[in-house]
Design an enzyme around this catalytic site. Structure first.
Site, mmCIF file in Angstrom:
data_model
loop_
_atom_site.group_PDB
_atom_site.id
_atom_site.type_symbol
_atom_site.label_atom_id
_atom_site.label_comp_id
_atom_site.label_asym_id
_atom_site.label_seq_id
_atom_site.Cartn_x
_atom_site.Cartn_y
_atom_site.Cartn_z
ATOM 1 N N THR A 196 51.861 -22.854 19.916
ATOM 2 C CA THR A 196 52.401 -22.915 21.389
ATOM 3 C C THR A 196 51.593 -24.057 22.225
ATOM 4 O OG1 THR A 196 52.961 -20.617 21.201
ATOM 5 C CG2 THR A 196 52.746 -21.340 23.545
ATOM 6 N N GLU A 197 52.305 -24.714 22.954
ATOM 7 C CA GLU A 197 51.738 -25.932 23.712
ATOM 8 C C GLU A 197 50.525 -26.860 23.233
ATOM 9 O OE1 GLU A 197 53.345 -26.371 26.378
ATOM 10 O OE2 GLU A 197 54.128 -24.104 26.727
ATOM 11 N N LEU A 198 50.860 -26.949 21.899
ATOM 12 C CA LEU A 198 49.640 -27.671 20.877
ATOM 13 C C LEU A 198 48.303 -27.136 21.069
ATOM 14 C CD1 LEU A 198 50.880 -31.270 21.151
ATOM 15 C CD2 LEU A 198 51.918 -29.671 19.555
ATOM 16 N N TRP B 265 47.883 -29.275 25.215
ATOM 17 C CA TRP B 265 48.373 -30.639 25.778
ATOM 18 C C TRP B 265 48.656 -30.234 26.982
ATOM 19 C CZ3 TRP B 265 54.305 -31.444 23.592
ATOM 20 C CH2 TRP B 265 55.118 -30.723 24.067
#
Lengths: 390, 442
Positions: free
Chosen positions: A143-145, A297
């Site tokens: 999730t979200e890097l 990120w």
């Protein structure tokens, strides 16, 4: 040779309905808002962008290649509100030029709290991708890097070959995001890192008239990609799919840019497009990258403070996972499903107070008037979930 | 730069936010090098009985306003008290008493009065103490007389009772007039306005060279309801004094939370919404006491309402608090609620926050324009108000984040910044006036 690896994130959370302490009932989701937003984004982004990508794959005779991660939350809402979007993704899968990436089905931060829950969510996502698109994901993105060494270890054990994360300056130092790397505690897993400068040139700055490089032309961008030749193998352009038509509106020329880019890149004769797996098969890992702390990120901090930066967020996450065993052993499928949808990271992002007063990107994505309202609403729903425990 | 400030309340004798605002602004102006001559009517303590001692300019500066270290802080400020009594919230009985005493202390001297023209529109001041309009007129004429002995560059009048004085002094001296709109008749009275007060407000707003509104909410009312040219309005937000006096409160062991309402108990402040929400809160959470601090015309009605709702034992009425008692009650509170129906600004939430108390404020308030780290509700939405009260009481992390960010946000609201905006306005007006005179001479 520099290979452009496009990866687009497709996600829509199940937004919560206003739920006060005086509410009862177990419908926690704002069906009307979710339907409206899903259909709006479908018509502005998903449908035209999928049509364009399909057209580009045909026009370039298979040499244009892209990657997607479509969350379980997005898939379910497409089924519910705009099935034609899902159909167009199935069509894209059939071209053979598209790779689908695995993540947690519910787009959660489960890895931080419960390993067993995390593994179940990833397996569930791997399964639905296999069923829908006829390919079993080899690549994982959290999730979200969000990423650290532990994530690498767990997903390698789960059988993944590649993991994606952010090419954050503070972990790369002088090293380049344009190579592949290896986590220190893994046998064969390869890491591919987002080239955040070139990615954000498209995702954030494309329509910004105050940006010194505006307007961003295809020729200019092709030149920047071409410069990677000799100093790296890949140009990892990772971004939200909503960049096309939603974050950058049609009138910025973003679709024209995308339309002209493949031919321009391929036309250099030196560069090409690859799926993540193709890139990992073609290029070796150039070194070890040790990432003990969580990165992501998000924001300029590139850490997890957007979801876990204040006591409300910490409290909400803690309370959510504190009932893990009871929910998982309850045998109540609906309860399990509701609880998992509540884990979606967006709910915690809405509680972020970092830039609240400045009114920035956080506000744009936030259905609440304030992070406090979002926390109060969330905790009321969690109360209701708790009351359903056996 | 020297400003002749016309006000009607100043600490320690205050009945609401106006006095606090005047004090803060005056201190701010002092710190940015603007000299202030502050003109006040006689001050009567709120808990007025027969033992009234009148403050004269000499003793007011000695023992109340400018005492101790404050003296050096307010170097450029002088106070002048005029023998007029402006107390809009006093009852008629109290009014007669004070006026009578004033006559005895200072027999009417016809020389005190200067003809100030037809600055007061006619009609009866319904609802106010019988003699209020007469006193407004008296204040105006005394202010003119006082102004002739003083040098100043600009006049700054606060709220309607001083507008006639402002207009009169401006007419006599030819100096530019700034009127400050802290509250309008529509905020105080809803739609049942007092026509005479409205007319005075309108005359002041139209006669002034510049109008300062305490929020965009109030600016909107000035434009819509009073027909003021928006171009001459500036919004200057109120601020808060961060030097909170340390007050020792005995740590009382209690398992009860305290939710505080502090303000005048009038229609404008929405005490009934507070009580209705309290009733709802108690259905979910009963270890809580609702404290209503203040006085006002709705007090007995509010006591009855609490009883009717069956929540009497959870509601405490303290009466009017001042001085250290205000600090004490803030120190005890777990949450402050301002459910105002119409609040031009609302300084009290800032004071609560300066005591580290989280706040719920009505969206119908000017202060909600400047606060982001506060919970906001529509005053009529008692369900949502109760929902938020319960949330603050039940979830310590919510309280903590509100407190942490609230402290940072408060530091951005300084009286010095508000004073700088006023100074800029004064400078512009004085320059414009000079140019006008210059042109005329040519």
């Amino acid at each position: 040779m520099a290979s452009v690896v496009f990866y687009f994130q497709v996600h829509q959370p199940y937004r919560l309905r206003p739920y006060s302490i005086f509410d009862s009932g177990t419908n926690y989701f704002d069906d009307q808002a979710n339907g409206e937003i899903c259909r709006k984004v479908a018509s502005k982004c998903y449908l035209p962008a999928n049509a364009l990508i399909t057209e580009l794959i045909r026009a370039n005779e298979g040499r244009f290649r892209v990657n997607y991660s479509v969350t379980g939350m997005a898939i379910e809402q497409f089924k519910q509100y705009c099935p034609e979007v899902l159909e167009s993704f199935v069509e894209l899968a059939k071209t053979g030029c598209v790779e689908f990436i695995a993540e947690t089905y519910y787009h959660t931060l489960a890895f931080l709290y419960r390993r067993d829950e995390f593994i179940d969510q990833v397996e569930k996502h791997r399964q639905i991708i296999t069923d829908l698109f006829g390919q079993t994901p080899r690549t994982f993105r959290n999730t979200e890097l969000t990423y650290n060494n532990d994530v690498a270890e767990v997903v390698e054990e789960m059988g993944f070959d590649i993991v994606l994360t952010e090419g954050a300056d503070h972990i790369l130092g002088h090293r380049s995001p344009n190579f592949l790397y290896r986590p220190p505690n893994c046998e064969h897993l390869k890491m591919m890192l987002k080239n955040y400068r070139l990615s954000d040139d498209i995702a954030f700055r494309f329509g910004d008239r105050a940006w010194t490089e505006w307007p961003l032309t295809v020729e200019k961008f092709t030149g920047w990609v071409d410069r990677i030749n000799g100093t790296g193998y890949v140009c990892n352009l990772f971004m939200d799919y909503e960049t096309f038509g939603e974050h950058q509106w049609d009138d910025t020329g973003i679709f024209d840019f995308l339309r002209a880019l493949p031919a321009s890149i391929i036309g250099t004769q030196k560069n090409d497009f690859l799926t993540v797996s193709e890139a990992a098969d073609r290029y070796p890992a150039e070194g070890e990258l040790d990432i003990p702390h969580m990165i992501s990120w998000a924001d300029t901090e590139r850490d997890i403070s957007a979801w876990l930066g204040n006591s409300m967020q910490a409290n909400a996450l803690y309370e959510t996972y504190a009932i893990t065993d009871e929910v998982r052993s309850s045998g109540d499928e609906t309860l399990l499903e509701d609880w998992r949808k509540l884990q979606t990271s967006d709910h915690f992002y809405y509680m972020c107070t970092k830039y609240f007063a400045d009114g920035d990107v956080h506000k744009y994505f936030n259905p609440y008037q304030s992070p406090y309202d979002s926390y109060i609403n969330y905790m009321n729903i969690l109360d209701s979930i708790r009351s359903r425990l056996p | 730069m020297k400003v002749l400030m016309l006000g009607w309340e100043f600490p320690p004798y205050i009945s609401g936010g106006l006095g606090t605002a005047c004090y803060g602004l005056t201190r701010g102006l002092d710190s940015v090098g603007v000299k202030v001559g502050f003109v006040l009517p006689v001050s009567i303590p709120q808990d007025f009985h027969s033992h009234v001692t009148f403050k004269t300019p000499s003793n007011i500066s000695d023992d109340t306003v400018v005492k101790g270290k404050n003296k050096s802080l307010l170097r450029g400020v002088t106070m002048h008290v005029l023998p007029a009594f402006l107390q809009p919230y006093a009852g008629p009985e109290q009014y007669d008493q004070v006026v009578e005493m004033m006559k005895q202390l200072q027999p009417a001297d016809e020389n005190d009065y200067l003809p100030v023209g037809d600055i007061l529109p006619g009609g009866e001041a319904v609802g106010y103490g019988g003699d209020l309009m007469e006193q407004v007129r008296r204040y105006a004429s005394l202010a003119v007389k006082h102004s002739q002995d003083e040098t100043f560059d600009v006049i700054h009048a606060h709220d309607w009772m001083t507008y006639p004085a402002g207009l009169a002094v401006a007419a006599y001296s030819g100096k530019p007039l700034v009127v400050h709109l802290h509250s309008t008749e529509f905020d105080r009275s809803g739609e049942n306005i007092n026509q005479q007060v409205y007319d005075i407000e309108r005359a002041g707003l139209h006669g002034a060279d510049r109008v300062i509104c305490v929020s965009y909410l109030t600016r909107g009312i000035a434009v819509k309801r009073y027909g003021v040219n928006p171009e001459k309005i500036e919004v200057v937000y109120n601020a808060v004094d961060l030097e909170v006096k340390k007050i020792h409160t005995d740590p009382i062991k209690r398992d009860e939370k305290i939710v505080l309402f502090l303000g005048r108990i009038t229609m404008q402040k929405g005490p009934e919404y507070f009580l209705q929400a309290a009733k709802k809160v108690l259905s979910k959470f009963d270890k809580v006491r609702f404290v209503i601090a203040g006085s006002g015309d709705l007090i007995s009605q509010s006591v009855s309402l609490a009883a009717e709702l069956g929540i009497g034992k959870h509601v405490a009425f303290t009466g009017f608090l001042r001085g250290d008692d205000v600090g004490r009650i803030f120190n005890m509170a777990d949450l402050y609620v301002m459910p105002s129906v119409s609040e031009p600004f609302g300084i009290a939430p800032l004071e609560a926050m300066s005591h580290n108390v989280p706040v719920i404020i009505s969206k119908q308030s000017g202060v909600s324009e400047v606060l982001t780290h506060a919970l906001k509700v529509d005053f009529w939405d008692i369900d949502e108000m109760a929902n938020k009260i319960v949330a603050v009481l039940r979830h310590p992390p919510l309280r903590r984040v509100l407190q942490q960010h609230g402290q940072i946000e408060l530091r951005k609201l300084s009286w010095k910044d508000s004073a700088k905006k006023c100074k800029k306005i004064y400078t512009e007006l004085v320059r414009a006036k000079k140019q006008k005179i210059h042109k005329r001479r040519k």
